[in-house]
Design an enzyme around this catalytic site. Structure first.
Site, PDB file in Angstrom:
ATOM      1  N   GLU A   8     -10.688  -3.626   3.438  1.00  0.00           N
ATOM      2  CA  GLU A   8     -10.249  -3.926   2.077  1.00  0.00           C
ATOM      3  C   GLU A   8     -10.153  -5.423   1.819  1.00  0.00           C
ATOM      4  OE1 GLU A   8      -6.530  -2.956  -0.939  1.00  0.00           O
ATOM      5  OE2 GLU A   8      -7.374  -1.416   0.347  1.00  0.00           O
ATOM      6  N   LYS A   9      -9.737  -6.161   2.859  1.00  0.00           N
ATOM      7  CA  LYS A   9      -9.539  -7.600   2.701  1.00  0.00           C
ATOM      8  C   LYS A   9     -10.094  -8.309   3.935  1.00  0.00           C
ATOM      9  CE  LYS A   9      -5.038  -6.845   0.426  1.00  0.00           C
ATOM     10  NZ  LYS A   9      -4.749  -5.507   0.969  1.00  0.00           N
ATOM     11  N   ASP A 104      -7.147   0.100   2.492  1.00  0.00           N
ATOM     12  CA  ASP A 104      -5.733   0.335   2.793  1.00  0.00           C
ATOM     13  C   ASP A 104      -5.408   1.818   2.666  1.00  0.00           C
ATOM     14  OD1 ASP A 104      -5.235  -2.292   3.315  1.00  0.00           O
ATOM     15  OD2 ASP A 104      -4.212  -2.733   1.436  1.00  0.00           O
ATOM     16  N   ASP A 106      -3.850   4.016   1.032  1.00  0.00           N
ATOM     17  CA  ASP A 106      -3.189   4.523  -0.161  1.00  0.00           C
ATOM     18  C   ASP A 106      -4.249   4.881  -1.200  1.00  0.00           C
ATOM     19  OD1 ASP A 106      -4.054   2.083  -1.167  1.00  0.00           O
ATOM     20  OD2 ASP A 106      -2.063   1.177  -1.208  1.00  0.00           O
ATOM     21  N   TYR A 328       2.261  -1.878   7.419  1.00  0.00           N
ATOM     22  CA  TYR A 328       1.752  -1.876   6.037  1.00  0.00           C
ATOM     23  C   TYR A 328       2.897  -1.885   5.029  1.00  0.00           C
ATOM     24  CZ  TYR A 328      -0.836  -0.279   1.927  1.00  0.00           C
ATOM     25  OH  TYR A 328      -1.378  -0.164   0.679  1.00  0.00           O
ATOM     26  N   ARG A 330       3.036  -1.789   1.526  1.00  0.00           N
ATOM     27  CA  ARG A 330       3.037  -1.128   0.217  1.00  0.00           C
ATOM     28  C   ARG A 330       3.273   0.370   0.364  1.00  0.00           C
ATOM     29  NH1 ARG A 330      -0.012  -4.439  -3.844  1.00  0.00           N
ATOM     30  NH2 ARG A 330      -0.413  -6.439  -2.862  1.00  0.00           N
TER      31      ARG A 330
END
Length: 647
Positions: A8-9, A104, A106, A328, A330
């Site tokens: 993702e990043k 991520d 989610d 993580y 979030r």
């Protein structure tokens, strides 16, 4: 190329590459590793929704007659500056034998990579072969373990569809409603943008209605009557409980409104026998609160340190990505998998190394204890936020990062402390035919509470261990004059609490039952941004710790239909989106219902005059959005575009 892992990043991509075979070659936008794998990354969302005028040029001008905007064929485009990275991923995909999705863990993380694969036209066959890598801890051991537990990406398609539905619904609702009410505002003489969102607007509504309750509040006197009962050199205070015969002098909250009645009862009970009609004495336990979800962490950090939700999220993100000291951040979960019990000792050592203040707390922890947080059945894509086994070493934490780490570490440590123990009691007295109740609670053993900052506890009320049937003497009745108080203005902490416990604020009683335990306004990842957005758009303002609505914010809520400013609709959305993620509801009915609701509101806007509440407002938003003139339309000036319809 063997595998292409799409993170993702960049920070996650580097963490994954770090545990793969060496040597590594750092290329432009990706890393080649020794076993032939490549790791590349997104930079958050590489793609975004098209603006209305990119679908149809006539939408460049904001006109009521063009609403509602409806989209038949949805399209995405590269975000500004992201085309180069998209080209990198496109090229790598062509040569990859296996693709691994490492977004991520989610809803948004799932969609972020899935939509990129769709945009790059990955074939259906290859899409079915994509694997899913779920990482919630960037430390090497955790990443290595996750790489050994890949799952079929197809198992998560419902999560992606749910995120897609949310994204498109937010676009439709935000674009149509913001244009409609901005144009109404212009008809009333207001030159700014009145943005509307399915989450931001109900949050604003909470604050506006609280402000109105405070402004309209009229203080009323009420009275408390205590029987003063001497015992062994001390004093028992027992509060009078008015009987049904006194109902006309008591309000809905049980407060006595007639002082003459209080004086009459006080005169009757002086020097009268006080018979113990009931005596209850027991010891109770209070277990430790669960480890943090993001919202719970933001609420505590706001109360303890005065940090904003965005400051907490930023600090937590650095602790996770840069320092690798927490898992993580979030997460919406407050439970831990039993498999993490094997890391307890290492995490304790890391906490002791990273925070000198908690060294004694680590020493006092009993690692054999198992709190209620260890529950595999309540852990989904991610678990609670906890420290990792990593020591900070030479890495220096910022002030906010150190505060947030300490909160997370302490919340983890209290899982290994015994419950707090209390002595509780209740005595009921019958005096001159009236009922008087005395209650008391005293901390016997602090247990996990020993780790908390020392509170300024009030001295517990004296409550001896009496038995039913004992008779004492009431010396007198004491009356206390009180005044009702208005509700308190929202603070960052209480607004977050309202967003996570939204069932208290919905109007539909059936929704209260559905939402009491599960859904809230926004998600763990978006709540901080929603609050900040309302400040940036000058709908909210801070006065010390208090959060109040501005004149523009109040006017917007007044102008909108209740369905847009109460959380009921958003709560229903979230419930439906969650059902979609759990494969219990399809995409199409949700979107059809949404379009119907928007059409109804727009029809009403077109048929009604501009609300008077929008006239005479300071055009605070004018400084934030560019405007352009049009020749003839219902809008004399129309902003070029709202960058995104915020949820």
């Amino acid at each position: 190329m063997n595998r292409l892992i799409i993170a993702e990043k960049p920070s996650l991509g580097r963490a994954i590459a770090a545990v793969l075979a060496k040597p590594h070659k750092n290329q432009n936008g990706y890393i080649e590793v020794g076993n032939g794998d490549c790791v590349t990354w997104c930079v958050g969302h590489l793609l975004e929704q098209l603006q209305p005028d990119e679908y149809d040029q006539r939408f460049k001008q904001w006109r009521l007659q063009d609403l509602p905007i409806e989209i038949e064929q949805w399209q995405l485009k590269p975000r500004q500056g992201m085309s180069k990275q998209i080209s990198v991923v496109r090229k790598l995909l062509k040569n990859a034998k296996q693709i691994v999705h490492a977004g991520d863990p989610d809803r948004e993380g799932q969609l972020l990579v899935d939509e990129l694969l769709d945009y790059l036209k990955l074939s259906k066959t290859r899409k079915q072969q994509v694997q899913r890598l779920l990482i919630s801890d960037l430390n090497p051991s955790a990443v290595t373990k996750a790489l050994g537990q890949l799952k079929p990406n197809s198992d998560f398609v419902a999560l992606s569809i749910s995120a897609l539905a949310r994204s498109r619904a937010d676009w439709l609702y935000g674009m149509n409603m913001s244009r409609a009410y901005t144009l109404l505002g212009q008809q009333a003489g207001y030159g700014g943008v009145l943005s509307v969102g399915r989450v931001q607007t109900p949050v604003l509504g909470l604050v506006v209605r609280r402000d109105q309750q405070i402004a309209q509040f009229v203080a009323k006197p009420f009275y408390q009557l205590d029987a003063i009962i001497p015992h062994d050199g001390n004093t028992i205070r027992a509060r009078w409980q008015p009987s049904d015969a006194c109902e006309q002098w008591v309000d809905e909250d049980g407060r006595l409104l007639a002082r003459k009645l209080a004086e009459h009862v006080a005169g009757r009970i002086a020097q009268q026998p006080a018979l113990v009609s009931s005596a209850v004495h027991k010891q109770t336990k209070q277990t430790a609160p669960l480890p943090y979800s993001l919202s719970a962490l933001q609420i505590d950090a706001s109360k303890r340190f005065g940090l904003s939700a965005q400051q907490v999220l930023s600090a937590a993100q650095k602790l996770y990505e840069q320092h690798k000291l927490i898992t993580y951040p979030r997460s919406d979960c407050r439970y831990l998998p039993k498999g993490h019990l094997g890391d307890v000792s290492k995490i304790m050592t890391a906490i002791s190394t990273n925070d000198d203040f908690l060294q004694d707390a680590v020493s006092g922890a009993d690692q054999s204890l198992r709190s209620r947080c260890w529950n595999d059945g309540k852990v989904t894509a991610h678990h609670a936020i906890i420290p990792t086994p990593k020591a900070a070493g030479s890495s220096r934490l910022g002030i906010d990062e150190a505060k947030v780490y300490q909160l997370i570490a302490r919340q983890y440590l209290i899982q290994f402390y015994p419950p707090a123990q209390y002595s509780e009691g209740e005595l009921k007295f019958e005096i001159a035919g009236g009922l008087f109740v005395a209650k008391g609670k005293q901390l016997l053993k602090p247990g996990w509470k020993a780790l908390l900052p020392t509170p300024k506890d009030k001295v517990p009320d004296y409550l001896p261990k009496l038995s039913q049937g004992e008779v004492l003497t009431c010396a007198e009745g004491q009356i206390k004059d009180c005044m009702t108080e208005p509700p308190k203005a929202f603070t960052e902490a209480t607004l977050l609490q309202a967003m996570t416990g939204i069932a208290r604020f919905v109007k539909d009683s059936s929704l209260k039952n559905i939402l009491r335990e599960t859904d809230g306004l926004g998600t763990e990842a978006t709540r901080a941004g929603i609050i900040e957005l309302l400040f940036k758009r000058s709908f909210l303002q801070r006065r010390g710790k208090a959060i109040n609505a501005t004149a523009a914010g109040t006017a917007l809520i007044t102008a909108l239909p209740e369905s847009a400013s109460y959380p009921d609709m958003t709560a229903q959305w979230e419930h439906q989106l969650q059902r979609m993620a759990e494969r219990q509801m399809p995409y199409q009915p949700f979107m059809v219902g949404l379009s119907s609701s928007i059409n109804d509101i727009i029809t009403r806007v077109k048929s009604e005059p501009a609300p008077a509440c929008l006239a005479g407002l300071p055009a605070v938003a004018k400084r934030r959005f560019k405007s352009k003139s049009t020749k003839r339309s219902s809008a004399k000036t129309a902003p070029k575009r709202i960058s995104k319809s915020a949820s």
